[in-house]
Design a protein around this motif. Structure first.
Motif, mmCIF file in Angstrom:
data_model
loop_
_atom_site.group_PDB
_atom_site.id
_atom_site.type_symbol
_atom_site.label_atom_id
_atom_site.label_comp_id
_atom_site.label_asym_id
_atom_site.label_seq_id
_atom_site.Cartn_x
_atom_site.Cartn_y
_atom_site.Cartn_z
ATOM 1 N N VAL A 38 0.867 -1.176 0.000
ATOM 2 C CA VAL A 38 0.000 0.000 0.000
ATOM 3 C C VAL A 38 0.902 1.224 0.000
ATOM 4 O O VAL A 38 1.632 1.469 0.961
ATOM 5 C CB VAL A 38 -0.935 0.031 1.231
ATOM 6 N N GLY A 39 0.902 1.940 -1.111
ATOM 7 C CA GLY A 39 1.682 3.171 -1.203
ATOM 8 C C GLY A 39 0.767 4.358 -0.964
ATOM 9 O O GLY A 39 0.687 4.890 0.136
ATOM 10 N N CYS A 40 0.032 4.736 -1.990
ATOM 11 C CA CYS A 40 -0.847 5.914 -1.882
ATOM 12 C C CYS A 40 -2.210 5.564 -1.289
ATOM 13 O O CYS A 40 -2.852 6.394 -0.661
ATOM 14 C CB CYS A 40 -1.040 6.529 -3.268
ATOM 15 N N GLY A 41 -2.670 4.332 -1.529
ATOM 16 C CA GLY A 41 -4.017 3.957 -1.086
ATOM 17 C C GLY A 41 -5.118 4.653 -1.867
ATOM 18 O O GLY A 41 -6.282 4.605 -1.479
ATOM 19 N N GLY A 43 -5.123 4.593 -5.587
ATOM 20 C CA GLY A 43 -5.139 4.190 -6.996
ATOM 21 C C GLY A 43 -4.170 4.938 -7.880
ATOM 22 O O GLY A 43 -4.326 4.938 -9.100
ATOM 23 N N GLN A 44 -3.134 5.551 -7.276
ATOM 24 C CA GLN A 44 -2.269 6.395 -8.104
ATOM 25 C C GLN A 44 -0.839 5.901 -8.262
ATOM 26 O O GLN A 44 -0.101 6.453 -9.069
ATOM 27 C CB GLN A 44 -2.250 7.809 -7.521
ATOM 28 N N CYS A 45 -0.418 4.867 -7.502
ATOM 29 C CA CYS A 45 1.013 4.518 -7.552
ATOM 30 C C CYS A 45 1.308 3.110 -8.059
ATOM 31 O O CYS A 45 2.452 2.808 -8.369
ATOM 32 C CB CYS A 45 1.643 4.687 -6.175
ATOM 33 N N GLY A 46 0.320 2.243 -8.105
ATOM 34 C CA GLY A 46 0.530 0.899 -8.645
ATOM 35 C C GLY A 46 1.219 -0.074 -7.704
ATOM 36 O O GLY A 46 1.467 -1.220 -8.082
ATOM 37 N N CYS A 48 0.041 -1.641 -5.297
ATOM 38 C CA CYS A 48 -0.885 -2.708 -4.896
ATOM 39 C C CYS A 48 -1.397 -3.505 -6.106
ATOM 40 O O CYS A 48 -2.407 -4.201 -5.993
ATOM 41 C CB CYS A 48 -2.077 -2.076 -4.189
ATOM 42 N N CYS A 60 -6.085 -1.431 -4.089
ATOM 43 C CA CYS A 60 -6.489 -0.490 -3.036
ATOM 44 C C CYS A 60 -7.780 0.245 -3.383
ATOM 45 O O CYS A 60 -8.327 0.935 -2.534
ATOM 46 C CB CYS A 60 -5.376 0.516 -2.742
HETATM 47 S S1 FES Z 1 -1.514 1.811 -3.090
HETATM 48 FE FE1 FES Z 1 -1.106 3.248 -4.658
HETATM 49 S S2 FES Z 1 -2.349 2.538 -6.288
HETATM 50 FE FE2 FES Z 1 -2.871 1.254 -4.635
#
Ligand code: FES
Ligand code: FES
Length: 183
Positions: A38-41, A43-46, A48, A60
């Motif tokens: 989980v990076g951004c949570g 949907g913006q960083c990929g 997950c 996410c």
């Molecule tokens: S945590 Fe960044 S896209 Fe899902």
């Protein structure tokens, strides 16, 4: 709460979930598939990224209400094994494509879906794919990632071997300044 069966990395898993649970939380907390980051949570960083019924998705932003009964989910844990790495995993090591490594599972899962769909992508295809699927890396500058996908694709097509792309120890044994992989 409801029960739902998912086919996760080829194995049927019966789960107790709420329709509002996020797929990423189910995978990480209930199934301990912690490669799914989980990076951004948002949907913006990929970080997950998983493959859901053949499609690349960001887990996410997927609620369990949108996941069908018996849906198939592939995470990094379902790609290669510690004793038999997938060519993408070999290539990632050889090209130094995992630096901090946080983005690595999402990129490899995304790349696997690309190669399942297109066995001979161009470098531009690879870049476009990662852009389309929001795979973001803050460390590598992306070139090693594209290099790794191109080599993995060549291995899967039988045009290169893992041996060929692997680091060769210099004759004098000095590795300072070399590209020795750091798996
Ligand atoms: S945590 Fe960044 S896209 Fe899902
Ligand atoms: S290797 Fe650090 S974010 Fe990609």
């Amino acid at each position: 709460m409801e029960t739902k069966t998912l086919i996760v990395n080829g194995m049927a898993r019966r789960l107790l979930v709420s329709p509002n649970d996020l797929l990423v939380d189910v995978l990480r907390s209930q199934l301990q598939l912690t490669s799914v980051k989980v990076g951004c949570g948002k949907g913006q960083c990929g970080a997950c990224t998983v493959i859901l019924d053949g499609k690349v998705v960001r887990a996410c932003i997927i609620k369990m209400s949108r996941v069908a009964e018996n849906a198939s989910v592939t995470t990094l844990e379902g790609i290669g094994t510690p004793d038999c790495l997938h060519p993408l995993q070999h290539a990632w090591i050889q090209h130094g494509a995992a630096q901090c490594g946080f983005c690595t599972p999402g990129f490899i899962v995304s790349a696997k879906a690309l190669l399942d769909e297109n066995a001979a992508p161009s470098r531009e295809d690879v870049r476009d794919w990662f852009q389309k699927h929001h795979n973001i890396c803050r460390c590598t500058g992306y070139k090693p990632l594209v290099d790794a996908v191109m080599d993995a694709a060549a291995i899967l097509r039988g045009e290169k071997t893992v041996e060929e792309i692997s680091f060769k120890m210099p004759a004098d044994g000095r590795i300072w300044g070399s590209s020795i992989p750091r798996p």
